[in-house]
Design an enzyme around this catalytic site. Structure first.
Site, PDB file in Angstrom:
ATOM      1  N   GLN A 151       1.664   2.481  -8.530  1.00 22.14           N
ATOM      2  CA  GLN A 151       0.269   2.769  -8.160  1.00 22.14           C
ATOM      3  C   GLN A 151      -0.232   4.116  -8.680  1.00 22.14           C
ATOM      4  OE1 GLN A 151      -1.880   0.648  -6.059  1.00 22.14           O
ATOM      5  NE2 GLN A 151      -0.387  -0.693  -6.996  1.00 22.14           N
ATOM      6  N   LYS A 205      -1.940  11.067  -2.945  1.00 22.32           N
ATOM      7  CA  LYS A 205      -0.541  11.540  -2.878  1.00 22.32           C
ATOM      8  C   LYS A 205       0.335  10.826  -3.910  1.00 22.32           C
ATOM      9  CE  LYS A 205       1.046   7.754  -0.950  1.00 22.32           C
ATOM     10  NZ  LYS A 205       2.258   6.970  -0.924  1.00 22.32           N
TER      11      LYS A 205
HETATM   12  N1  LIG Z   1       5.616  -0.281  -0.783  1.00 24.65           N
HETATM   13  C1  LIG Z   1       5.338   0.727   0.006  1.00 24.65           C
HETATM   14  O1  LIG Z   1       6.235   1.434   0.451  1.00 24.65           O
HETATM   15  C2  LIG Z   1       3.919   0.979   0.390  1.00 24.65           C
HETATM   16  C3  LIG Z   1       3.690   1.764   1.512  1.00 24.65           C
HETATM   17  C4  LIG Z   1       2.383   1.999   1.898  1.00 24.65           C
HETATM   18  C5  LIG Z   1       1.341   1.434   1.166  1.00 24.65           C
HETATM   19  N2  LIG Z   1       1.601   0.679   0.072  1.00 24.65           N
HETATM   20  C6  LIG Z   1       0.435   0.102  -0.630  1.00 24.65           C
HETATM   21  O2  LIG Z   1       0.352  -1.278  -0.297  1.00 24.65           O
HETATM   22  C7  LIG Z   1      -0.266  -2.001  -1.360  1.00 24.65           C
HETATM   23  C8  LIG Z   1       0.592  -3.197  -1.721  1.00 24.65           C
HETATM   24  O3  LIG Z   1       1.816  -2.737  -2.229  1.00 24.65           O
HETATM   25  P1  LIG Z   1       3.192  -3.510  -2.067  1.00 24.65           P
HETATM   26  O4  LIG Z   1       4.243  -2.460  -2.164  1.00 24.65           O
HETATM   27  O5  LIG Z   1       3.180  -4.376  -0.855  1.00 24.65           O
HETATM   28  O6  LIG Z   1       3.157  -4.476  -3.354  1.00 24.65           O
HETATM   29  P2  LIG Z   1       4.342  -4.731  -4.416  1.00 24.65           P
HETATM   30  O7  LIG Z   1       4.119  -3.834  -5.584  1.00 24.65           O
HETATM   31  O8  LIG Z   1       5.654  -4.704  -3.727  1.00 24.65           O
HETATM   32  O9  LIG Z   1       4.141  -6.243  -4.840  1.00 24.65           O
HETATM   33  C9  LIG Z   1       3.187  -6.717  -5.710  1.00 24.65           C
HETATM   34  C10 LIG Z   1       2.373  -7.741  -4.949  1.00 24.65           C
HETATM   35  O10 LIG Z   1       1.328  -8.204  -5.785  1.00 24.65           O
HETATM   36  C11 LIG Z   1       1.251  -9.623  -5.677  1.00 24.65           C
HETATM   37  N3  LIG Z   1       0.623 -10.158  -6.873  1.00 24.65           N
HETATM   38  C12 LIG Z   1       1.125 -10.198  -8.127  1.00 24.65           C
HETATM   39  N4  LIG Z   1       0.222 -10.794  -8.945  1.00 24.65           N
HETATM   40  C13 LIG Z   1      -0.860 -11.093  -8.182  1.00 24.65           C
HETATM   41  C14 LIG Z   1      -2.120 -11.690  -8.434  1.00 24.65           C
HETATM   42  N5  LIG Z   1      -2.468 -12.082  -9.657  1.00 24.65           N
HETATM   43  N6  LIG Z   1      -2.995 -11.833  -7.400  1.00 24.65           N
HETATM   44  C15 LIG Z   1      -2.686 -11.429  -6.167  1.00 24.65           C
HETATM   45  N7  LIG Z   1      -1.492 -10.859  -5.857  1.00 24.65           N
HETATM   46  C16 LIG Z   1      -0.603 -10.693  -6.862  1.00 24.65           C
HETATM   47  C17 LIG Z   1       2.673 -10.043  -5.502  1.00 24.65           C
HETATM   48  O11 LIG Z   1       2.743 -11.317  -4.946  1.00 24.65           O
HETATM   49  C18 LIG Z   1       3.154  -8.980  -4.529  1.00 24.65           C
HETATM   50  O12 LIG Z   1       2.801  -9.345  -3.224  1.00 24.65           O
HETATM   51  C19 LIG Z   1      -0.464  -0.989  -2.494  1.00 24.65           C
HETATM   52  O13 LIG Z   1      -1.772  -0.510  -2.462  1.00 24.65           O
HETATM   53  C20 LIG Z   1       0.501   0.134  -2.139  1.00 24.65           C
HETATM   54  O14 LIG Z   1       0.085   1.379  -2.640  1.00 24.65           O
HETATM   55  C21 LIG Z   1       2.867   0.419  -0.310  1.00 24.65           C
END
Ligand SMILES: NC(=O)c1ccc[n+]([C@@H]2O[C@H](COP(=O)([O-])OP(=O)(O)OC[C@H]3O[C@@H](n4cnc5c(N)ncnc54)[C@H](O)[C@@H]3O)[C@@H](O)[C@H]2O)c1
Length: 365
Positions: free
Chosen positions: A303, A208
């Site tokens: 993503q 999606k």
């Molecule tokens: N944000 C949303 O609304 C949402 C909703 C459902 C699912 N998701 C999914 O959840 C997952 C995480 O997304 P998010 O929105 O929490 O992340 P984000 O994009 O908000 O944040 C990036 C994250 O990556 C971490 N990071 C950066 N460099 C890093 C490294 N070298 N090693 C390990 N971690 C590192 C950061 O600390 C941070 O926690 C993704 O797969 C996303 O598709 C997100």
């Protein structure tokens, strides 16, 4: 039985938001240890003129000022920057990192407890392995050597953190774990339904984000709701074709769960992929995706573009490009310089409806 310890691996926008839900449940259900550990990839931040580590700031204030500013988490959510300490004692691991960081994180983390179970909330991380499509949950299962469930749904993180009502889908094979994991996530504002179709749930969550790029292109071209609705319909159809090609047993009913049509709709109206794709069109080719991510997302990761790049070689290798004109067009606009209005000039020959009974969408009785 001893209460189960829970660790959230990842502290971005979604990691912090889901921690607010889980922390409520670890407090009210005796089968869980109340304290919730969150592994925080540590970064130096500057907040109100003071520089310090994100984890130090979080543990003092309970606010993640970089990834979920303005939300105070419960006192019993504890940030742990050391990955070994964060996961070593956990009975349940919740994976919520951008998928590109998963292998390195596991490499650094040392052994996990025997009998531990994981849930992946990660969208993306698809890989062609010996002709088969590997999922991020497959990689986790292979590296961790324990059971991995998935949780996906129409869950834009900031709205979940604000306590707004939504639903999610848990994909889990084991009936025993389904019960415990539902209890860990389910509450009045976050309703969880469990199904056993892990690939269906996970692939809906990943794909999606690609369709959302198309929705953003439409917004950048100032098209209205009808066009976007058409794109959502075609997107759902192509998600089905793609998923069924690799996983013929993926269930029709999964597409009607929160992880399917609901997540697709919310992502095409809100969310970062749509927003960045709109900016891509409005910049008229003057900005790269990296630049747009940097300008608009404040450290969060985009993503949909990664997933589009992951599925492109898969589509080519499996002769799927003609069957998936929307996915193909989205890829070409995003990476091959195709004009964005190509999004409304898809090749003819689309079936009239994703929901036509005779196209195999609904499970035959
Ligand atoms: N944000 C949303 O609304 C949402 C909703 C459902 C699912 N998701 C999914 O959840 C997952 C995480 O997304 P998010 O929105 O929490 O992340 P984000 O994009 O908000 O944040 C990036 C994250 O990556 C971490 N990071 C950066 N460099 C890093 C490294 N070298 N090693 C390990 N971690 C590192 C950061 O600390 C941070 O926690 C993704 O797969 C996303 O598709 C997100």
């Amino acid at each position: 039985m001893a209460p189960k310890r829970v660790t959230v691996v990842g502290s971005g926008n979604w990691g912090m938001a889901i921690a607010t839900i889980i922390a409520t449940n670890t407090e009210r259900h005796p089968e869980f240890e109340k304290d919730l550990t969150v592994w925080m990839f540590d970064e130096e931040i500057e907040h109100k003129g003071v520089k310090r580590k994100l984890s130090v700031h979080f543990n003092e204030t309970k606010e993640n000022v970089k990834y979920l500013p303005g939300v105070t988490l419960p006192r019993h959510v504890i940030a742990e920057p050391d990955i070994k300490k964060a996961v070593g004692n956990a009975d349940i691991l919740i994976w919520v990192l951008p998928h590109q960081f998963v292998p390195k994180t596991i490499e650094n983390m040392g052994p996990v407890k025997e009998g531990a179970v994981s849930v992946s909330l990660i969208k993306g991380g698809l890989e062609l392995e010996g002709g088969k499509l590997g999922l991020c949950s497959d990689l986790l299962r292979k590296l961790l050597k324990h059971e991995v469930a998935v949780l996906m749904g129409a869950n834009v993180a900031n709205e979940v953190a604000a306590g707004q009502f939504c639903e999610a889908t848990l994909g889990c094979k084991s009936a025993e774990h389904q019960g415990t994991l539902c209890k860990l996530f389910d509450c009045l504002s976050f309703r969880v339904n469990a199904v056993d179709d892990i690939p269906g749930v996970e692939l809906c969550g990943a794909l999606k984000n690609v369709v959302a790029l198309g929705a953003g292109f439409c917004d950048g071209l100032d098209y209205g709701g009808n066009t976007k609705a058409a794109l959502i319909r075609i997107g759902l159809q192509e998600m089905k074709i793609f998923i069924r090609h690799f996983y013929p047993d993926a269930k029709d009913s999964t597409f009607l769960e929160s992880c399917g049509v609901a997540d697709l709709i919310t992502t095409c109206f809100g969310g970062r992929n749509r927003k960045c794709a709109e900016a891509f069109v409005r910049s008229r080719g003057s900005k790269s995706w990296d630049q747009i991510e940097k300008d608009l997302l404040g450290g969060q990761k985009l993503q949909g573009t990664l997933t589009a790049q992951e599925i492109w070689p898969v589509m080519k290798a499996h002769g799927l490009c003609q069957k998936l004109p929307l996915f193909t067009t989205i890829y070409e606009i995003a990476f091959n310089g195709k004009a964005p209005w190509g999004i409304v000039k898809l090749p003819q020959g689309m079936p009239a409806s994703a929901f036509a009974v005779d196209d195999g969408f609904f499970d035959k009785k």
